[in-house]
Scaffold this motif. Structure first.
Motif, PDB file in Angstrom:
ATOM      1  N   UNK A 169      -8.464 -53.036  17.639  1.00  0.00           N
ATOM      2  CA  UNK A 169      -8.343 -53.481  19.265  1.00  0.00           C
ATOM      3  C   UNK A 169      -8.624 -54.134  19.624  1.00  0.00           C
ATOM      4  N   UNK A 170      -8.743 -54.576  20.757  1.00  0.00           N
ATOM      5  CA  UNK A 170      -9.087 -55.327  21.320  1.00  0.00           C
ATOM      6  C   UNK A 170     -11.037 -55.650  21.689  1.00  0.00           C
ATOM      7  N   UNK A 171     -11.231 -54.568  22.450  1.00  0.00           N
ATOM      8  CA  UNK A 171     -13.040 -54.005  22.454  1.00  0.00           C
ATOM      9  C   UNK A 171     -12.840 -53.151  22.619  1.00  0.00           C
ATOM     10  N   UNK A 172     -14.210 -53.214  21.926  1.00  0.00           N
ATOM     11  CA  UNK A 172     -14.755 -50.646  21.608  1.00  0.00           C
ATOM     12  C   UNK A 172     -16.124 -51.041  21.543  1.00  0.00           C
ATOM     13  N   UNK A 173     -16.204 -49.971  22.642  1.00  0.00           N
ATOM     14  CA  UNK A 173     -16.862 -49.195  23.240  1.00  0.00           C
ATOM     15  C   UNK A 173     -17.644 -48.144  22.550  1.00  0.00           C
ATOM     16  N   UNK A 174     -18.772 -47.420  21.928  1.00  0.00           N
ATOM     17  CA  UNK A 174     -19.022 -46.222  21.294  1.00  0.00           C
ATOM     18  C   UNK A 174     -20.379 -46.165  21.531  1.00  0.00           C
ATOM     19  N   UNK A 175     -20.598 -44.491  22.194  1.00  0.00           N
ATOM     20  CA  UNK A 175     -21.479 -44.041  22.942  1.00  0.00           C
ATOM     21  C   UNK A 175     -21.969 -42.900  22.321  1.00  0.00           C
ATOM     22  N   UNK A 176     -23.261 -42.524  21.996  1.00  0.00           N
ATOM     23  CA  UNK A 176     -23.874 -41.094  21.499  1.00  0.00           C
ATOM     24  C   UNK A 176     -24.933 -40.964  21.558  1.00  0.00           C
ATOM     25  N   UNK A 177     -25.306 -39.847  21.834  1.00  0.00           N
ATOM     26  CA  UNK A 177     -27.103 -39.447  21.664  1.00  0.00           C
ATOM     27  C   UNK A 177     -27.710 -39.720  20.382  1.00  0.00           C
ATOM     28  N   UNK A 178     -27.255 -38.470  19.802  1.00  0.00           N
ATOM     29  CA  UNK A 178     -27.891 -38.248  18.563  1.00  0.00           C
ATOM     30  C   UNK A 178     -26.620 -38.070  17.183  1.00  0.00           C
ATOM     31  N   UNK A 179     -25.698 -37.734  17.659  1.00  0.00           N
ATOM     32  CA  UNK A 179     -24.502 -38.078  16.556  1.00  0.00           C
ATOM     33  C   UNK A 179     -24.571 -39.364  15.735  1.00  0.00           C
ATOM     34  N   UNK A 180     -24.553 -39.324  14.356  1.00  0.00           N
ATOM     35  CA  UNK A 180     -24.546 -40.390  13.850  1.00  0.00           C
ATOM     36  C   UNK A 180     -23.454 -41.021  13.904  1.00  0.00           C
ATOM     37  N   UNK A 181     -22.999 -42.383  13.855  1.00  0.00           N
ATOM     38  CA  UNK A 181     -21.858 -43.774  14.040  1.00  0.00           C
ATOM     39  C   UNK A 181     -21.582 -44.163  12.145  1.00  0.00           C
ATOM     40  N   UNK A 182     -20.351 -44.120  11.548  1.00  0.00           N
ATOM     41  CA  UNK A 182     -19.879 -44.172  10.490  1.00  0.00           C
ATOM     42  C   UNK A 182     -18.421 -45.095  10.703  1.00  0.00           C
ATOM     43  N   UNK A 183     -18.513 -46.488  10.881  1.00  0.00           N
ATOM     44  CA  UNK A 183     -17.399 -47.368  10.902  1.00  0.00           C
ATOM     45  C   UNK A 183     -16.807 -47.822   9.509  1.00  0.00           C
TER      46      UNK A 183
END
Length: 211
Positions: free
Chosen positions: A144-158
């Motif tokens: 993508x061009x720009x990436x924004x990812x926001x979460x509270x208690x969840x995991x992020x696996x990228x």
């Protein structure tokens, strides 16, 4: 002679009713679908200029091509969008999961509260914005061009995620795992890991500048 009583003509059915709508294999100007309860499947043989699908309870399976904008929202249920080329895409599933697979679009926005989000092979010429509260986020082969990812208690696996511009990753108590990840500027804001320990200090913003 009919000896049946009135109650012999009363029956009960516990099967979920379904309605099949047959359309010719052709391109249509718009799809506007607003349903209460029930699953919705839109096959890949169809094509629309714009598509809007709203549902209260049920799963949404969207495979049709959309020339311009696609909007899908369901209160209780999952959203699956696969094999689609479109302009802007907006997906919302407060209590369900969102799966996007084999997507080519301009801008892509997704939002969940308790459900997970799974992304596979997504190409966005513009920006990607992801919001997930307590659900986990999994991304693989995303550009993508720009990436924004926001979460509270969840995991992020990228994994194998590339943003030509800026990346903003924000988490409260969830873990962030990056592998084969790239962006011009990467900003990571975290409070703590799932076990309560600070990832990089409470409320600290880490900025990674790739040169």
């Amino acid at each position: 002679e009919n000896n049946k009583k009135w109650y012999h003509y009363i029956g009960f059915s516990f099967h979920t009713p379904s309605v099949d709508v047959y359309l010719p294999k052709a391109a249509f100007e718009a799809l506007n679908m607003d349903g209460s309860t029930g699953d919705v499947t839109v096959p890949k043989e169809l094509c629309f200029t714009n598509a809007v699908i709203h549902a209260s309870t049920g799963d949404i399976d969207m495979q049709a091509q959309v020339e311009k904008d696609l909007t899908v929202a369901v209160n209780t249920g999952h959203i699956l969008v696969s094999g689609i080329r479109c302009g802007n895409m907006d997906l919302k599933a407060p209590t369900g999961a969102i799966i996007v697979r084999d997507i080519d679009c301009a801008n892509l926005t997704t939002k969940t509260s308790t459900g997970d989000q799974r992304w596979e092979r997504v190409q966005a010429s513009g920006d990607i914005q992801v919001t997930c509260s307590t659900g986990d986020l999994y991304m693989t082969l995303v550009n993508c061009q720009n990436l924004s990812a926001e979460s509270d208690t969840g995991k992020k696996n990228l994994a194998y995620v590339v943003a030509a511009g800026n990346v903003w990753l924000e988490a409260s108590t969830g873990d962030i795992v990056l592998s084969a990840f790239d962006g011009a500027t990467i900003k990571i804001t975290t409070t703590s890991l799932e076990d309560g320990s600070a990832m990089n200090g409470a409320n600290v913003e880490t900025v990674l500048i790739v040169k």
